[in-house]
Design a protein around this motif. Structure first.
Motif, PDB file in Angstrom:
ATOM      1  N   PRO A 191       0.805  -1.232   0.000  1.00  0.00           N
ATOM      2  CA  PRO A 191       0.000   0.000   0.000  1.00  0.00           C
ATOM      3  C   PRO A 191       0.834   1.276   0.000  1.00  0.00           C
ATOM      4  CG  PRO A 191      -0.847  -1.572   1.598  1.00  0.00           C
ATOM      5  CD  PRO A 191       0.450  -2.124   1.108  1.00  0.00           C
ATOM      6  N   MET A 192       2.033   1.214   0.552  1.00  0.00           N
ATOM      7  CA  MET A 192       2.895   2.387   0.591  1.00  0.00           C
ATOM      8  C   MET A 192       3.260   2.842  -0.820  1.00  0.00           C
ATOM      9  SD  MET A 192       4.487   4.523   2.631  1.00  0.00           S
ATOM     10  CE  MET A 192       4.632   3.723   4.219  1.00  0.00           C
ATOM     11  N   ILE A 193       3.362   1.891  -1.741  1.00  0.00           N
ATOM     12  CA  ILE A 193       3.741   2.188  -3.118  1.00  0.00           C
ATOM     13  C   ILE A 193       2.544   2.649  -3.942  1.00  0.00           C
ATOM     14  CG2 ILE A 193       4.580   1.121  -5.274  1.00  0.00           C
ATOM     15  CD1 ILE A 193       6.413  -0.605  -3.519  1.00  0.00           C
ATOM     16  N   ASN A 194       1.370   2.175  -3.590  1.00  0.00           N
ATOM     17  CA  ASN A 194       0.167   2.446  -4.385  1.00  0.00           C
ATOM     18  C   ASN A 194      -0.380   3.840  -4.091  1.00  0.00           C
ATOM     19  OD1 ASN A 194      -1.046  -0.971  -3.942  1.00  0.00           O
ATOM     20  ND2 ASN A 194       0.607  -0.160  -5.175  1.00  0.00           N
TER      21      ASN A 194
ATOM     22  N   GLN B  93       2.272  11.999  -1.276  1.00  0.00           N
ATOM     23  CA  GLN B  93       2.452  10.740  -0.552  1.00  0.00           C
ATOM     24  C   GLN B  93       3.884  10.220  -0.635  1.00  0.00           C
ATOM     25  OE1 GLN B  93      -1.305   9.099  -2.535  1.00  0.00           O
ATOM     26  NE2 GLN B  93      -1.295   7.929  -0.633  1.00  0.00           N
ATOM     27  N   LEU B  94       4.655  10.744  -1.594  1.00  0.00           N
ATOM     28  CA  LEU B  94       6.065  10.366  -1.671  1.00  0.00           C
ATOM     29  C   LEU B  94       6.808  10.764  -0.397  1.00  0.00           C
ATOM     30  CD1 LEU B  94       6.900  11.404  -5.354  1.00  0.00           C
ATOM     31  CD2 LEU B  94       6.575   9.087  -4.487  1.00  0.00           C
ATOM     32  N   LEU B  95       6.357  11.866   0.222  1.00  0.00           N
ATOM     33  CA  LEU B  95       6.984  12.303   1.467  1.00  0.00           C
ATOM     34  C   LEU B  95       6.738  11.299   2.585  1.00  0.00           C
ATOM     35  CD1 LEU B  95       6.131  16.123   1.334  1.00  0.00           C
ATOM     36  CD2 LEU B  95       8.323  15.023   0.824  1.00  0.00           C
ATOM     37  N   ASP B  96       5.583  10.622   2.546  1.00  0.00           N
ATOM     38  CA  ASP B  96       5.307   9.596   3.559  1.00  0.00           C
ATOM     39  C   ASP B  96       6.332   8.465   3.468  1.00  0.00           C
ATOM     40  OD1 ASP B  96       3.078  11.045   4.293  1.00  0.00           O
ATOM     41  OD2 ASP B  96       1.711   9.927   3.000  1.00  0.00           O
ATOM     42  N   ILE B  97       6.702   8.118   2.227  1.00  0.00           N
ATOM     43  CA  ILE B  97       7.722   7.079   2.031  1.00  0.00           C
ATOM     44  C   ILE B  97       9.075   7.580   2.516  1.00  0.00           C
ATOM     45  CG2 ILE B  97       8.908   5.648   0.326  1.00  0.00           C
ATOM     46  CD1 ILE B  97       6.410   5.835  -1.425  1.00  0.00           C
ATOM     47  N   LEU B  98       9.406   8.808   2.142  1.00  0.00           N
ATOM     48  CA  LEU B  98      10.713   9.369   2.472  1.00  0.00           C
ATOM     49  C   LEU B  98      10.955   9.422   3.979  1.00  0.00           C
ATOM     50  CD1 LEU B  98      13.290  10.693   1.372  1.00  0.00           C
ATOM     51  CD2 LEU B  98      12.109  12.904   1.502  1.00  0.00           C
ATOM     52  N   PHE B  99       9.902   9.749   4.738  1.00  0.00           N
ATOM     53  CA  PHE B  99      10.075   9.943   6.178  1.00  0.00           C
ATOM     54  C   PHE B  99       9.523   8.796   7.018  1.00  0.00           C
ATOM     55  CE2 PHE B  99      10.023  14.333   4.459  1.00  0.00           C
ATOM     56  CZ  PHE B  99      11.308  14.697   4.838  1.00  0.00           C
ATOM     57  N   ASP B 100       9.227   7.651   6.384  1.00  0.00           N
ATOM     58  CA  ASP B 100       8.747   6.482   7.123  1.00  0.00           C
ATOM     59  C   ASP B 100       9.934   5.795   7.795  1.00  0.00           C
ATOM     60  OD1 ASP B 100       7.807   3.976   7.990  1.00  0.00           O
ATOM     61  OD2 ASP B 100       6.228   3.982   6.482  1.00  0.00           O
ATOM     62  N   SER B 101       9.943   5.803   9.114  1.00  0.00           N
ATOM     63  CA  SER B 101      11.084   5.254   9.860  1.00  0.00           C
ATOM     64  C   SER B 101      11.175   3.740   9.756  1.00  0.00           C
ATOM     65  CB  SER B 101      10.985   5.646  11.340  1.00  0.00           C
ATOM     66  OG  SER B 101       9.775   5.164  11.899  1.00  0.00           O
TER      67      SER B 101
ATOM     68  N   GLY C 247      14.399   3.252  -3.252  1.00  0.00           N
ATOM     69  CA  GLY C 247      13.819   2.329  -4.234  1.00  0.00           C
ATOM     70  C   GLY C 247      12.314   2.372  -4.218  1.00  0.00           C
ATOM     71  N   PHE C 248      11.716   2.448  -3.020  1.00  0.00           N
ATOM     72  CA  PHE C 248      10.261   2.505  -2.901  1.00  0.00           C
ATOM     73  C   PHE C 248       9.701   3.740  -3.615  1.00  0.00           C
ATOM     74  CE2 PHE C 248      10.608  -0.908  -0.021  1.00  0.00           C
ATOM     75  CZ  PHE C 248       9.343  -1.363   0.324  1.00  0.00           C
ATOM     76  N   ILE C 249      10.424   4.849  -3.514  1.00  0.00           N
ATOM     77  CA  ILE C 249       9.945   6.085  -4.144  1.00  0.00           C
ATOM     78  C   ILE C 249       9.850   5.912  -5.659  1.00  0.00           C
ATOM     79  CG2 ILE C 249      10.653   8.455  -4.703  1.00  0.00           C
ATOM     80  CD1 ILE C 249      11.570   8.722  -1.771  1.00  0.00           C
ATOM     81  N   THR C 250      10.825   5.238  -6.261  1.00  0.00           N
ATOM     82  CA  THR C 250      10.769   5.047  -7.721  1.00  0.00           C
ATOM     83  C   THR C 250       9.610   4.141  -8.110  1.00  0.00           C
ATOM     84  OG1 THR C 250      12.288   3.142  -7.757  1.00  0.00           O
ATOM     85  CG2 THR C 250      13.265   5.339  -7.887  1.00  0.00           C
ATOM     86  N   PHE C 251       9.342   3.110  -7.310  1.00  0.00           N
ATOM     87  CA  PHE C 251       8.203   2.242  -7.598  1.00  0.00           C
ATOM     88  C   PHE C 251       6.892   3.007  -7.432  1.00  0.00           C
ATOM     89  CE2 PHE C 251      11.239  -1.279  -6.591  1.00  0.00           C
ATOM     90  CZ  PHE C 251      11.143  -1.922  -7.805  1.00  0.00           C
ATOM     91  N   ALA C 252       6.841   3.854  -6.415  1.00  0.00           N
ATOM     92  CA  ALA C 252       5.631   4.661  -6.194  1.00  0.00           C
ATOM     93  C   ALA C 252       5.395   5.610  -7.367  1.00  0.00           C
ATOM     94  CB  ALA C 252       5.762   5.447  -4.893  1.00  0.00           C
ATOM     95  N   MET C 253       6.455   6.190  -7.912  1.00  0.00           N
ATOM     96  CA  MET C 253       6.320   7.061  -9.083  1.00  0.00           C
ATOM     97  C   MET C 253       5.814   6.280 -10.283  1.00  0.00           C
ATOM     98  SD  MET C 253       6.766  10.242  -8.687  1.00  0.00           S
ATOM     99  CE  MET C 253       6.847  10.611 -10.437  1.00  0.00           C
TER     100      MET C 253
END
Length: 582
Positions: free
Chosen positions: A21-24, A30-38, A45-51
């Motif tokens: 769900p983080m990628i979808n 929402q990319l910021l949520d990935i960037l700052f998820d501890s 890598g997750f950010i590129t998949f999310a894009m």
């Protein structure tokens, strides 16, 4: 080489990874949520998949195109790194004069290498290729900093650190970067003056070790030793056994780089464990060979620093995944970054040969290898256009591995070849009686396609006995209840499944379906909304939500949900049918 995989399906770990769900995402913030998820240790890598998901949903074309572009950029970065290195003042004249030839030949040999299919075509292994790109950029920036004036040195140094952090936040094997930098410093800037500069060597090495320890604590946590021990217990092997097995694995890796014929390549290897240094005896031979190669690299460090560095590059970049960390024993994508050293070693050796006749033969062999490797890569990639052909090939090469037959069975099941799927899942159970997925899929086959509920129940009960806390058997039990119109019992089974796994996609879908059949549309909609919060890319959940709204006479929300379901998956026949009714 890779033009024939642009529409290849997702396979193996791709499906579970891309369902995260983080990628979808549906909005760029929402990319910021990935960037700052501890809790994420591979956020870059997750950010590129999310894009990719944001731009094209789960259409594989964009994912494959991005992977191919990353692969090409890596080849360009490798070319630049080698050209830069061979232009340093410390480089011998015979290397400087042919620096472009060595860089080009080595980069092309590496680019077309069939072994890299696992890091390029296998979508989720973008993590390996993307991490490698930033690893190279970090090293290039470091070299630039060492050569720059004081005004630019700080900028290049900052770029090196930033690229290194991105590499590490894509894949943890980039943790060896500080050691590679130290090695590069003393090979190409300090010219291996070890005796005269012991203090400097000690300082650099200490910084590298401290950096590694800090990275271990950040990424693995203070209890990482307990976690590693637990993983070894789960796999049923010891650190010693894994380490000595990797001697044979690394030798096999080298043979794959030399002769990467498609018949030798595999997705999921069934590699025999070494239980002692003499068991099998090839363990000892591998240790002797690798020890000799390492000793040769150290011995030749002063006379041929490029060749020595290339060999050490290979070993250092395998250090994380091919020593004692409890991962699967063999995967080809682990060669992606280490193999750069081997490609450059061969290119540099041939191009700097003094005998012109032998050099011409060597150059001809390099050109031939580039064309042959490119052809083999293209041919091997055809297998990846079908999960069935890929896993049939794998099953032929790893006939005794349960996971391989499980994946082949799932491929047959998805292809509606139910009898073939049943045979494969029964093979899985014969090989590994505790393999839960095989029982689940056999239950599905007997429920949905053979309608033999008693036989399905046998597999469900076996799965529950193996692991009472496993949620899927309760979902299968609930599906039987639905088929038999035992709706209250179905609700209870699906609730039990969600208690055991609150994020279960099938649990939410089937519980909502049970409420729908009970005409409790409000409960069904509530469950579906909870599921969509967890699985925002699920066409099935949106489709059922639209159908539920339709039957609840909420045509406006029905239309929105059904249209989005079709957008997510144009093959969603139920959503398309209800859209026509609207």
């Amino acid at each position: 080489m890779y033009s024939n995989i642009l529409n290849a399906p997702f396979i193996f770990d791709d499906v579970a990874f891309l369902d995260n769900p983080m990628i979808n995402i549906s909005r760029l913030p929402q990319l910021l949520d990935i960037l700052f998820d501890s809790n994420l240790d591979r956020r870059a890598g997750f950010i590129t998949f999310a894009m990719n998901f944001y731009l094209g949903g789960l259409n594989p074309f964009g994912y494959h195109l991005f992977n191919i572009i990353i692969h090409i950029l890596n080849a360009l970065a490798l070319f630049y790194l080698v050209k830069m290195t061979l232009s340093l003042p410390s480089a011998p004249e015979r290397f400087k004069s042919v620096s472009g030839e060595i860089a080009l030949a080595g980069s092309l040999l590496w680019l077309v290498q069939p072994v890299h299919i696992m890091a390029v075509t296998y979508t989720v292994q973008r993590l390996a290729s993307l991490s490698s790109l930033f690893f190279l950029l970090s090293l290039i920036s470091y070299i630039s900093a060492r050569q720059s004036s004081s005004s630019k040195r700080l900028l290049h140094s900052c770029l090196s650190v930033i690229c290194g952090v991105i590499a590490l936040s894509t894949k943890q094997n980039a943790a060896v970067l500080p050691f590679v930098v130290v090695l590069y410093e003393f090979y190409f800037f300090e010219v291996l003056s070890f005796k005269e500069k012991r203090k400097k060597i000690l300082l650099f090495s200490s910084v590298a070790v401290i950096s590694l320890m800090a990275l271990v604590l950040v990424y693995l946590g203070p209890d990482f030793l307990k976690e590693i021990n637990a993983r070894y217990i789960e796999r049923g092997i010891t650190p010693y056994q894994r380490l000595i097995t990797e001697f044979r694995v690394v030798v096999m890796y080298l043979t794959l780089l030399l002769y990467p014929h498609p018949s030798r390549l595999n997705v999921d290897y069934d590699f025999t464990l070494s239980t002692g240094i003499f068991s099998p005896i090839s363990t000892l031979f591998s240790l002797i060979f690798l020890g000799g190669l390492l000793a040769f690299a150290i011995y030749r460090a002063r006379k041929t620093p490029l060749f020595s560095f290339c060999i050490l590059w290979f070993f250092m970049n395998l250090a994380v995944e091919s020593t004692i960390y409890p991962l699967d024993l063999v995967f080809e994508h682990r060669l992606y970054l280490p193999s750069m050293g081997i490609a450059m070693l061969f290119a540099g050796y041939v191009i700097t040969l003094e005998n012109s006749q032998i050099k011409k033969v060597g150059m001809a062999l390099i050109v031939l290898a580039i064309f042959v490797f490119a052809f083999w890569t293209h041919e091997r990639n055809y297998l990846w256009n079908s999960q069935v052909t890929l896993w049939e090939d794998n099953a032929g090469k790893s006939p005794d591995k349960a996971r391989v037959h499980g994946n082949l069975g799932k491929a047959y099941l998805d292809n509606n070849e139910f009898e073939k799927a049943r045979v494969e899942f029964e093979k899985v159970i014969r090989i590994d009686p505790a393999y839960l997925g095989a029982y689940d899929n056999l239950a599905v086959i007997y429920i949905d396609y053979f309608h033999d509920y008693e036989k399905a129940k046998e597999y469900i009960d076996k799965a529950i006995r193996i692991d009472p806390e496993y949620s899927v058997p309760y979902i299968n039990s609930g599906v039987i209840n639905l088929q038999l119109r035992q709706l209250p019992e179905a609700v209870e089974n699906f609730k039990k499944a969600l208690e055991l796994d609150p994020e279960s996609h099938l649990g939410h879908y089937n519980l909502a379906a049970a409420y729908f059949n009970l005409r409790d549309y409000a409960a069904a909609i509530s469950i579906l909304k909870k599921g969509i919060n967890l699985w925002p890319a699920s066409s099935k959940l949106y489709g059922l939500l639209g159908v539920t709204y339709f039957h609840d006479n909420d045509k406006e929300n029905a239309s929105k949900a059904l249209r989005y379901a079709v957008k997510l998956d144009p093959q969603n026949k139920m959503a398309a049918m209800y859209l026509e009714k609207l």
